[in-house]
Motif scaffolding. Structure first.
Motif, PDB file in Angstrom:
ATOM      1  N   PHE A  67     -15.888  49.897  42.330  1.00 37.32           N
ATOM      2  CA  PHE A  67     -15.691  50.737  41.311  1.00 37.32           C
ATOM      3  C   PHE A  67     -16.730  51.869  40.951  1.00 37.32           C
ATOM      4  CE2 PHE A  67     -16.783  46.423  39.921  1.00 37.32           C
ATOM      5  CZ  PHE A  67     -17.783  46.726  39.205  1.00 37.32           C
ATOM      6  N   ASP A  68     -18.021  51.124  41.229  1.00 38.03           N
ATOM      7  CA  ASP A  68     -19.202  52.030  40.869  1.00 38.03           C
ATOM      8  C   ASP A  68     -19.090  53.458  41.953  1.00 38.03           C
ATOM      9  OD1 ASP A  68     -19.872  50.158  42.739  1.00 38.03           O
ATOM     10  OD2 ASP A  68     -21.854  50.083  42.180  1.00 38.03           O
ATOM     11  N   GLN A  69     -19.032  52.528  43.094  1.00 41.18           N
ATOM     12  CA  GLN A  69     -19.029  53.863  44.456  1.00 41.18           C
ATOM     13  C   GLN A  69     -17.890  54.955  44.150  1.00 41.18           C
ATOM     14  OE1 GLN A  69     -18.667  50.643  47.250  1.00 41.18           O
ATOM     15  NE2 GLN A  69     -20.756  51.400  48.110  1.00 41.18           N
ATOM     16  N   ALA A  70     -16.699  54.229  43.548  1.00 40.06           N
ATOM     17  CA  ALA A  70     -15.541  55.258  43.612  1.00 40.06           C
ATOM     18  C   ALA A  70     -15.766  56.143  42.376  1.00 40.06           C
ATOM     19  CB  ALA A  70     -14.320  54.355  43.584  1.00 40.06           C
ATOM     20  N   ARG A  71     -16.694  56.226  41.427  1.00 35.60           N
ATOM     21  CA  ARG A  71     -16.915  57.069  40.505  1.00 35.60           C
ATOM     22  C   ARG A  71     -17.424  58.414  41.055  1.00 35.60           C
ATOM     23  NH1 ARG A  71     -20.627  53.483  36.409  1.00 35.60           N
ATOM     24  NH2 ARG A  71     -18.921  51.986  35.671  1.00 35.60           N
ATOM     25  N   SER A  72     -17.789  58.494  42.395  1.00 39.46           N
ATOM     26  CA  SER A  72     -18.329  59.874  42.864  1.00 39.46           C
ATOM     27  C   SER A  72     -16.873  60.156  43.884  1.00 39.46           C
ATOM     28  CB  SER A  72     -19.367  59.423  43.798  1.00 39.46           C
ATOM     29  OG  SER A  72     -19.721  60.713  44.640  1.00 39.46           O
ATOM     30  N   LYS A  73     -16.493  61.385  43.474  1.00 41.54           N
ATOM     31  CA  LYS A  73     -15.331  61.874  44.239  1.00 41.54           C
ATOM     32  C   LYS A  73     -15.651  62.162  45.681  1.00 41.54           C
ATOM     33  CE  LYS A  73     -12.312  64.730  42.543  1.00 41.54           C
ATOM     34  NZ  LYS A  73     -11.584  66.174  42.178  1.00 41.54           N
ATOM     35  N   GLN A  74     -17.347  62.602  45.953  1.00 43.66           N
ATOM     36  CA  GLN A  74     -17.495  62.915  47.352  1.00 43.66           C
ATOM     37  C   GLN A  74     -17.674  61.542  48.004  1.00 43.66           C
ATOM     38  OE1 GLN A  74     -18.163  65.910  48.416  1.00 43.66           O
ATOM     39  NE2 GLN A  74     -18.246  64.984  50.380  1.00 43.66           N
ATOM     40  N   ASN A  75     -17.653  60.574  47.401  1.00 40.85           N
ATOM     41  CA  ASN A  75     -17.687  59.093  48.151  1.00 40.85           C
ATOM     42  C   ASN A  75     -16.262  58.765  48.636  1.00 40.85           C
ATOM     43  OD1 ASN A  75     -20.459  58.544  47.912  1.00 40.85           O
ATOM     44  ND2 ASN A  75     -20.307  57.216  46.226  1.00 40.85           N
TER      45      ASN A  75
ATOM     46  N   ILE B   7     -13.911  61.256  49.179  1.00 43.73           N
ATOM     47  CA  ILE B   7     -13.687  62.164  50.171  1.00 43.73           C
ATOM     48  C   ILE B   7     -14.181  61.666  51.546  1.00 43.73           C
ATOM     49  CG2 ILE B   7     -14.182  64.665  50.901  1.00 43.73           C
ATOM     50  CD1 ILE B   7     -13.857  65.471  47.872  1.00 43.73           C
ATOM     51  N   GLU B   8     -15.291  61.311  51.666  1.00 41.27           N
ATOM     52  CA  GLU B   8     -16.062  60.867  53.133  1.00 41.27           C
ATOM     53  C   GLU B   8     -15.496  59.594  53.861  1.00 41.27           C
ATOM     54  OE1 GLU B   8     -20.145  60.267  52.241  1.00 41.27           O
ATOM     55  OE2 GLU B   8     -20.576  62.777  51.704  1.00 41.27           O
ATOM     56  N   ALA B   9     -14.894  58.775  52.556  1.00 39.20           N
ATOM     57  CA  ALA B   9     -14.374  57.622  53.004  1.00 39.20           C
ATOM     58  C   ALA B   9     -12.849  57.613  53.545  1.00 39.20           C
ATOM     59  CB  ALA B   9     -14.809  56.646  52.185  1.00 39.20           C
ATOM     60  N   ILE B  10     -12.014  58.573  52.821  1.00 40.98           N
ATOM     61  CA  ILE B  10     -10.736  58.684  53.197  1.00 40.98           C
ATOM     62  C   ILE B  10     -10.296  59.480  54.376  1.00 40.98           C
ATOM     63  CG2 ILE B  10     -10.124  60.777  51.962  1.00 40.98           C
ATOM     64  CD1 ILE B  10      -7.934  59.056  50.418  1.00 40.98           C
ATOM     65  N   ARG B  11     -11.165  60.015  55.116  1.00 44.75           N
ATOM     66  CA  ARG B  11     -10.996  61.041  56.212  1.00 44.75           C
ATOM     67  C   ARG B  11     -10.216  60.695  57.104  1.00 44.75           C
ATOM     68  NH1 ARG B  11     -13.937  65.448  55.145  1.00 44.75           N
ATOM     69  NH2 ARG B  11     -15.941  65.075  53.865  1.00 44.75           N
ATOM     70  N   ASP B  12     -10.050  59.193  57.571  1.00 48.37           N
ATOM     71  CA  ASP B  12      -9.323  58.753  58.634  1.00 48.37           C
ATOM     72  C   ASP B  12      -8.343  57.809  58.110  1.00 48.37           C
ATOM     73  OD1 ASP B  12     -11.025  56.785  58.041  1.00 48.37           O
ATOM     74  OD2 ASP B  12     -11.520  56.298  60.259  1.00 48.37           O
ATOM     75  N   ALA B  13      -8.107  57.454  56.720  1.00 50.38           N
ATOM     76  CA  ALA B  13      -6.967  56.455  56.293  1.00 50.38           C
ATOM     77  C   ALA B  13      -5.758  57.035  56.352  1.00 50.38           C
ATOM     78  CB  ALA B  13      -7.560  56.356  54.731  1.00 50.38           C
TER      79      ALA B  13
ATOM     80  N   ALA C  81      -9.457  55.583  40.596  1.00 44.94           N
ATOM     81  CA  ALA C  81     -10.055  56.869  41.272  1.00 44.94           C
ATOM     82  C   ALA C  81      -9.103  57.848  41.338  1.00 44.94           C
ATOM     83  CB  ALA C  81     -10.526  56.085  42.599  1.00 44.94           C
ATOM     84  N   PRO C  82      -9.575  58.973  41.616  1.00 42.98           N
ATOM     85  CA  PRO C  82      -8.609  60.115  41.730  1.00 42.98           C
ATOM     86  C   PRO C  82      -7.738  60.075  42.922  1.00 42.98           C
ATOM     87  CG  PRO C  82     -10.745  60.867  41.867  1.00 42.98           C
ATOM     88  CD  PRO C  82     -10.984  59.613  41.468  1.00 42.98           C
ATOM     89  N   ALA C  83      -6.593  60.498  42.977  1.00 42.25           N
ATOM     90  CA  ALA C  83      -5.807  61.129  44.232  1.00 42.25           C
ATOM     91  C   ALA C  83      -5.441  62.239  43.951  1.00 42.25           C
ATOM     92  CB  ALA C  83      -4.730  59.821  44.508  1.00 42.25           C
ATOM     93  N   ASP C  84      -6.228  63.291  43.622  1.00 44.50           N
ATOM     94  CA  ASP C  84      -6.098  64.643  43.369  1.00 44.50           C
ATOM     95  C   ASP C  84      -5.756  65.567  44.840  1.00 44.50           C
ATOM     96  OD1 ASP C  84      -8.415  65.283  44.094  1.00 44.50           O
ATOM     97  OD2 ASP C  84      -9.211  65.400  42.012  1.00 44.50           O
ATOM     98  N   ARG C  85      -5.721  66.893  44.650  1.00 48.10           N
ATOM     99  CA  ARG C  85      -5.252  67.597  45.775  1.00 48.10           C
ATOM    100  C   ARG C  85      -6.715  67.645  46.630  1.00 48.10           C
ATOM    101  NH1 ARG C  85      -2.599  72.836  46.441  1.00 48.10           N
ATOM    102  NH2 ARG C  85      -1.463  72.399  44.647  1.00 48.10           N
ATOM    103  N   GLU C  86      -7.749  67.667  46.241  1.00 47.66           N
ATOM    104  CA  GLU C  86      -8.980  67.624  46.904  1.00 47.66           C
ATOM    105  C   GLU C  86      -9.003  66.354  47.522  1.00 47.66           C
ATOM    106  OE1 GLU C  86     -13.657  68.399  46.177  1.00 47.66           O
ATOM    107  OE2 GLU C  86     -12.697  68.209  44.277  1.00 47.66           O
ATOM    108  N   VAL C  87      -8.752  65.329  47.128  1.00 43.30           N
ATOM    109  CA  VAL C  87      -8.786  64.159  47.663  1.00 43.30           C
ATOM    110  C   VAL C  87      -8.033  64.107  48.836  1.00 43.30           C
ATOM    111  CG1 VAL C  87      -8.592  61.539  47.739  1.00 43.30           C
ATOM    112  CG2 VAL C  87      -9.921  62.704  46.076  1.00 43.30           C
TER     113      VAL C  87
END
Length: 324
Positions: A34-42, A44-50, A58-64
């Motif tokens: 939860f503390d890591q997921a406060r950063s949208k950049q984290n 974005i980096e983690a979701i690239r191949d998911a 945590a957001p699931a917006d257009r950017e994510v």
């Protein structure tokens, strides 16, 4: 099948069990706490191949979503989908599901607990008694009072059922009206202005949409009884907080009990008022409800992997139309 799991605080105690269950059905799971997921950049980096994304708050917006070209499925561990851009996910052909009703009992019980607590000033008297002050205080009975419920979904219905045990008159306002359920629960649908004017207690339990942002604003508060209590267990942005706090300071209403806030945690310290009690968005998070939601989440991913029908799809009709 690669899964990104943004672990909410409530799921931290059981997330390893969930990961083990997901790995047993063929998923490769990457967790962001939860503390890591406060950063949208984290994210974005983690979701690239998911291919699958599990989120609590945590957001699931257009950017994510745009950062995840392989993404096919978003699961919300809860009911409210205000942190998910459903329209954009649908446009991209991504399934979105939640777990409606699985935490309804927990939220409804907290709503009733807050209703009793604000009526009898339980938190304030607890603090004073522990400090050595033996003060008398007259409160209010819930019995015989009118309870107005804004939003008559699974949570609102459970609140109405419990309120029946208090011999309360229950009225409700909502866009979607289940007249059969209302009749079974002794509830009458009314317009919002009437609910505001007649209710001794008002519980906000509707989902947040663009159309009901700050539904309870200064104008709405002015329509309430001077003795009325306002309880919010849904989303903070449904209430204009500065307007509410001003009303509480001026004692325009009897009091308020808030489990949710427009910014969480609140950006500024909450006012220290005797007619305000607060909790840190705990409504849907009991051990029982968290386990139920976890089971729904794991089962839906199992179904997704095996190409079986998914439960609680929030965009099923829209996706069906797009894919035809």
């Amino acid at each position: 099948m690669k899964v990104l799991f943004c672990v909410g605080k409530s799921y931290f105690p059981i997330h390893q069990t969930m990961v083990s269950q997901l790995e047993a059905i063929g998923a490769e799971v990457n967790c962001l706490m939860f503390d890591q997921a406060r950063s949208k950049q984290n994210i974005i980096e983690a979701i690239r191949d998911a291919s699958v994304y599990i989120t609590a708050v945590a957001p699931a917006d257009r950017e994510v979503i745009d950062a995840a070209p392989q993404l096919k499925y978003i699961l919300k561990t809860g009911t409210g989908l205000d942190n998910v851009d459903i329209d954009y996910a649908t446009k991209k052909g991504i399934y979105v599901s939640n777990a409606p009703g699985e935490n309804a009992t927990s939220v409804a019980e907290l709503a009733i607990g807050l209703m009793v607590a604000i009526s009898r000033k339980i938190p304030q008297l607890d603090k004073q008694t522990k400090e050595g002050h033996w003060l008398h205080s007259n409160g209010f009975e819930c019995s015989g009072k009118t309870l107005g419920i804004i939003g008559f979904g699974s949570i609102g219905m459970k609140i109405a059922r419990i309120a029946g045990a208090f011999d309360m008159k229950v009225i409700a306002y909502g866009v979607h009206k289940d007249y059969d359920a209302a009749a079974r629960l002794g509830t009458s649908f009314v317009e919002l202005d009437r609910l505001l004017a007649e209710s001794d207690y008002i519980v906000v339990s509707t989902s947040l949409k663009k159309t009901n942002y700050h539904l309870v604003d200064a104008r709405a508060i002015d329509k309430m009884k001077s003795s009325a209590f306002l309880i919010n267990i849904s989303r903070g942005a449904l209430i204009d907080e500065p307007a509410l706090f001003d009303a509480l300071r001026l004692e325009k209403i009897g009091g308020a009990a808030l489990d949710v806030f427009e910014s969480e945690p609140p950006a500024e310290l909450l006012p220290d008022l005797d007619n305000l009690i607060t909790t840190p968005h705990i409504g849907g998070t009991t051990k029982e409800s968290v386990n139920r939601v976890a089971q729904v989440t794991v089962e839906n991913i199992r179904r997704f992997i095996h190409h079986e029908p998914l439960a609680y799809l929030a965009n099923q009709k829209e996706l069906h139309h797009i894919k035809q």
